[in-house]
Design an enzyme around this catalytic site. Sequence first.
Site, PDB file in Angstrom:
ATOM      1  CE1 TYR A 126      -3.215   2.931   0.428  1.00 20.73           C
ATOM      2  CE2 TYR A 126      -2.655   3.004   2.754  1.00 20.73           C
ATOM      3  CZ  TYR A 126      -3.308   3.532   1.662  1.00 20.73           C
ATOM      4  OH  TYR A 126      -4.063   4.673   1.807  1.00 20.73           O
ATOM      5  CG  ASP A 165      -3.991   2.074  -3.420  1.00 18.28           C
ATOM      6  OD1 ASP A 165      -3.584   2.668  -4.444  1.00 18.28           O
ATOM      7  OD2 ASP A 165      -4.716   2.613  -2.568  1.00 18.28           O
ATOM      8  CG  HIS A 283      -9.346   1.620  -4.086  1.00 17.72           C
ATOM      9  ND1 HIS A 283      -8.203   1.854  -4.802  1.00 17.72           N
ATOM     10  CD2 HIS A 283      -9.379   2.578  -3.115  1.00 17.72           C
ATOM     11  CE1 HIS A 283      -7.570   2.897  -4.301  1.00 17.72           C
ATOM     12  NE2 HIS A 283      -8.264   3.344  -3.265  1.00 17.72           N
TER      13      HIS A 283
END
Length: 586
Positions: A126, A165, A283
């Site tokens: 992330y 991500d 998302h």
Amino acid sequence: MFDTLEADIVVIQETKIQRKDLEDDMVLVPGWDVYFSLPKYKKGYSGVAIYTRSSKCCPIRAEEGITGVLTPPNSSVKFRDLPADQQIGGYPRPGQLSSIVDEATLDSEGRCVILEFTAFVLIGVYSPAMRDETRTEFRQGFMDALDIRVRNLAALGKQVILCGDLNIIRSEMDSAGLIERLRKESMSMDDFFSTPSRRLFNQLVFGGRVIGDRDDGREEPVLWDLCREFHPARAGMYTCWETKRNARPGNFGSRIDYVLCTSGIKTWFSDANIQEGLMGSDHCPVFATLTDAVARDGAETQLADMVNPEGMFRDGKRLREWSPKDLLPTSAKLIPEFDRRRNIRDMFKKATPTPKGESAAPKSANKSIPTPKNAIPSTTDTDTTRSNPTSASQLSSQASTASSTPETRSQKPSMLKRHGGLLITPRQPPKRNKATTSSENPARSGSGFAQSSLRGFLKPKTTEPSLDREMDGVSGRILSLDGSPGPSADATALSQRPSEESLPEADLEPFPESSKTGPPPDDKVFDPIASKESWSKLLGKRKVPKCEHGNDCQSLTTKKSGVNCGQFTPLPSPDSRPLCPLVQSA
């Protein structure tokens, strides 16, 4: 969620939880293992988790953090300082990191989990977002460390899958309204893709847009963008939408979530796409599908053989089941709050019936499976079976020996115990259900030592076949039920019991007088008739005493409140005779 996704590996970013927030339904997911990276200082911030389906894939190593400076649970040794056979490898070497942010700070926000399988290394990440200028150095330092780690692993000959991500737009078609946005900010497209994070990312992936010459050490790309490889010209393939503006219905978003892989395993994937229809977050999921059989070293190999420890699969067929021994130190199931526990749904699984002709002995005692030389032996999940594999068979052999005599055939094997070489039974029988039938209840069926009524208690004692001797489970005293040495068949089962002479006098209890041979002492003669009369007087129907005139006495009690409350009062006789004194009933 797992039933909907139908995946074998699930990587989740931005979990926003701390260790105290972990619950059973997060960790004890039936059939799944999980690895967390949680923030060290900030509460409810960032966080990454990777779930793996134990029946399909099992990692051989697991780490938290991108630089290797963190430590495994209950250890003070850094991942990068572990023995070579316990390292995933590829850690940034001294001088490779150009950021002024130290390595411990980069890994303090719970932004990376790394799992190594036999075939590849999986990195779930992330990446920090560009919120304001205060996060510029941290974001650049983290991306720099990530790039170095991936390149070092590839240099070691390991295949890498990077997913998560990344918070980076890599091309014009990956963001809606990008041209209009840059026009308002008076920024050219080249300037936009020349920012440090985008320039670094485009040098890492094949087909990335790099303005000018490449940086030193980044001359060659390493990773492939799988979604773009399967959908090179697809527009509007966005994975994130701004919720404040409700931009998702109009598909006004950006593609900042990726599944990337090195060249050596690119052909292993049969599909990659987004699942924009799945709601629940700002998302949407991004997925990539691996084929069941892959080409490796010029031969076709089953994928199951390469994503599990050696010896667990061969030619796609399972050789041994997954067991808790396969858990890695960083598994969340080994956290003290969840260790040696399981989901409550696992407790209600139906037992598999034993086929006819097979023994009901534990599988661990008799099961034999073909196993290669270097395979790990089959194990069971029961700790007691592992620590003492012969305990069940020992209990079974004791029960079979005792059941050879008529006295012990009626005893259940589960009720038999061994104490100092003696075959014993508990003092009290197990509790019985109220719905027990008369055939199951020895008191009602006439067998056993229980009584069904007071009348049976008053009958003379009769000797019934029973165990030759049994041990009192509470006091340890030896009891004899028939006084005889017992049949010869008991010699084997009771050969090692201690003699009465070897026991202390305090532990010996006299045998019941009715069971001894020979006449009992005169002062202890048991007369059943006299005993019955005595009990009849005590428990029989009460007779009303007579007064001196031969009439039945009456007893009255004052119930009215006052000084005479509870006192007896006289009652005149019906035939006008003198008053009779009242007699209080027993």
